[in-house]
Design a protein around this motif. Structure first.
Motif, mmCIF file in Angstrom:
data_model
loop_
_atom_site.group_PDB
_atom_site.id
_atom_site.type_symbol
_atom_site.label_atom_id
_atom_site.label_comp_id
_atom_site.label_asym_id
_atom_site.label_seq_id
_atom_site.Cartn_x
_atom_site.Cartn_y
_atom_site.Cartn_z
ATOM 1 N N TYR A 144 0.839 -1.202 0.000
ATOM 2 C CA TYR A 144 0.000 0.000 0.000
ATOM 3 C C TYR A 144 0.873 1.252 0.000
ATOM 4 O O TYR A 144 0.558 2.251 -0.642
ATOM 5 N N THR A 265 -8.754 2.431 -0.693
ATOM 6 C CA THR A 265 -8.334 3.282 -1.822
ATOM 7 C C THR A 265 -9.568 3.991 -2.389
ATOM 8 O O THR A 265 -10.043 4.935 -1.820
ATOM 9 N N ASN A 446 0.616 3.400 6.202
ATOM 10 C CA ASN A 446 1.172 2.122 5.752
ATOM 11 C C ASN A 446 2.692 2.075 5.859
ATOM 12 O O ASN A 446 3.256 0.994 6.029
#
Length: 502
Positions: A144, A265, A446
């Motif tokens: 990610y 996302t 992330n």
């Protein structure tokens, strides 16, 4: 046979068909108003529909979701104010077309391509949901993070002029996105001991200010200029036009489905990545990107609507939301006694196929409603500037306030509007700032998760990248895209191709 019957349930009960139609119509106009997000509309609906049966409730929510994702393109094209984050890329070429008097054509193309993208996303949901969800589960935090870095490297596509200015604008966006309290340690970042900054800066306020208010200030220089007459005789694109852009739309729809299926996302990132892809694969556009290129409309609109089907994949197969709207829908299913995830596909497959049928129906309604009322919408652009500038400012203020019912968001919006005006005046692109704000949280969270999972050992972190095929592919893509945007690579490319053609 049971599958087909479940998909056609919506046609056997007229009230369900009406609810999908009403939801799609409402979603288009909610999506067109900056600040009135689909997420907000669906969350409000839960309080009204919790006593309903599950099929009517889901029908209305699906309609609003599908219509709202498309609706953001309307004001993006007509006023350069994206109604939703996923319409930011659409504004880059849609608004220049409207300024040329081609708003009707631009809306017609976005409507048909949005329908096509939505159809691809739904087909993938129906045919390949388990496979795509398994692929999405292989993404680790470092993947990610690399995906966010890939997104940030899109500044090259969003910067029509200097790459250095684009990088500066992107870095500024990341810094704006980091303002507030750290979500892990709760320490203050970039707050300067000001209480107003502790909660962070609303992304919607930044977006509306940068695009809406700065546009109004820019148009103040030409208040007396006559409005451009819009050509609305040819709204529905010809079969030849659709066939011409079909290969690109298939590619960008695939991007939309894959990005949409990745939890956290969504359509905004999918649209920007599709726009970047279109710039890379389109060798000779009829008009340059950023000046009304048709490819600049086709790519983001197919991607963000394909991402709708993609977002349902992890929700239906794993019980993991693909975006904020599907997270709310999971809550709605729980309220109605259903448990989204692998067992839903086994115990109640009818619900899965009903949602597929509802999405298909909403997609058709979106096409019908999208191609009607365009003549009325395009009249907005033909208004005198003395009317349209206050209208832009009013929409901007309402949109910024509506997100959190906070007057401070209005102040931020006005401040970023003035700042955006000076950025445009000195040739700095606004797109990378918004992209930076969008990706800031994804990158920050992330990176932290990835490095913590490796016990804060950089050696193990890079070892994980080189031993995981997916991480390695993303890492190589980051390096290649970065190198391809450097002046050295550009000069080498010109030299090689110059020799090849001579």
């Amino acid at each position: 046979m049971d599958t087909i019957l479940a998909m056609l349930t919506i046609f056997t009960q007229p009230e369900l068909l009406v609810l999908v139609g009403v939801g799609t119509f409402a979603g288009i106009y909610i999506g067109a108003i900056p600040g009135l997000s689909v997420t907000m509309a669906v969350s409000i609906l839960i309080s009204f529909t919790f006593s309903w049966d599950v099929y009517p409730a889901i029908s209305l929510m699906v309609g609003i979701y599908m219509g709202g994702v498309y609706g953001g393109s309307r004001t993006a094209i007509l006023l350069n104010i994206p109604g939703a984050p996923s319409a930011i890329a659409t504004a880059m070429d849609g608004y220049p077309m409207a300024k040329r008097g081609e708003a009707g054509q631009a809306i017609g193309v976005t409507t048909v391509m949005s329908f096509f993208g939505g159809l691809i996303g739904i087909l993938v949901l129906a045919l390949a949901a388990p496979f795509v969800s398994d692929f999405a589960l292989t993404f680790q935090p470092r993947d990610y993070m690399l995906l966010a870095v890939l997104g940030i490297l899109l500044v090259g596509s969003l910067s029509s002029g200097s790459l250095v200015k684009g990088i500066f604008a992107g870095a500024l966006g990341i810094a704006i996105g980091a303002v507030g309290r750290d979500p892990l340690t709760f320490t203050e970042r970039f707050t300067f001991d000001l209480q107003i900054m502790e909660g962070g800066i609303s992304f919607i306020a930044v977006m509306i200010g940068m695009f809406g208010v700065s546009e109004a200030l820019l148009q103040l220089q030409n208040v007396g200029m006559k409005a451009v007459r819009q050509k609305i005789s040819k709204i529905v694109p010809s079969f030849g036009t659709i066939r011409k852009y079909l290969p690109l739309s298939l590619q960008t729809s695939s991007i939309g489905v894959i990005i949409g299926a990745l939890p956290g996302t969504g359509g905004d990132i999918a649209a920007l990545m599709a726009y970047d892809h279109a710039k890379r694969v389109t060798k000779n556009p009829e008009r340059p990107f950023g000046e009304g290129a048709m490819e600049g409309l086709v790519a983001p609109e197919t991607a963000n609507n394909a991402a709708v089907g993609g977002a349902f994949i992890p929700m239906m197969t794993l019980g993991i939301p693909g975006d904020a709207v599907t997270a709310i829908m999971i809550g709605a299913l729980f309220i109605h006694g259903l448990n989204p995830g692998p067992m839903l596909m086994i115990d109640q497959p009818d619900m899965f196929w009903f949602i597929v049928g509802a999405l298909l129906t909403a997609n058709v309604f979106m096409l019908i409603f999208g191609l009607t009322g365009i003549k009325i919408f395009t009249k907005i652009v033909e208004m005198p500037r003395s009317v349209i500038i206050p209208l832009i400012l009013l929409l901007s203020i309402v949109g910024a306030y509506a997100v959190n019912n906070s007057i401070s968001d209005v102040y931020w919006m006005l401040g970023f509007g003035v700042f955006g005006y000076f950025m445009r005046h000195y040739g700095y692109p606004l797109g990378p700032v918004i992209l930076g704000v969008i990706l800031s949280r994804l990158l920050d969270d992330n990176w932290r998760r990835a490095i913590i999972s490796e016990r804060e050992d950089l050696g193990r972190f890079f070892e994980g990248i080189f031993t995981s095929p997916l991480s390695l592919v993303l890492f190589v893509a980051v390096i290649l895209i970065f190198v391809s945007q450097t002046p050295l690579w550009m000069s080498m490319k010109r030299r090689v191709f110059g020799k090849a053609t001579s």
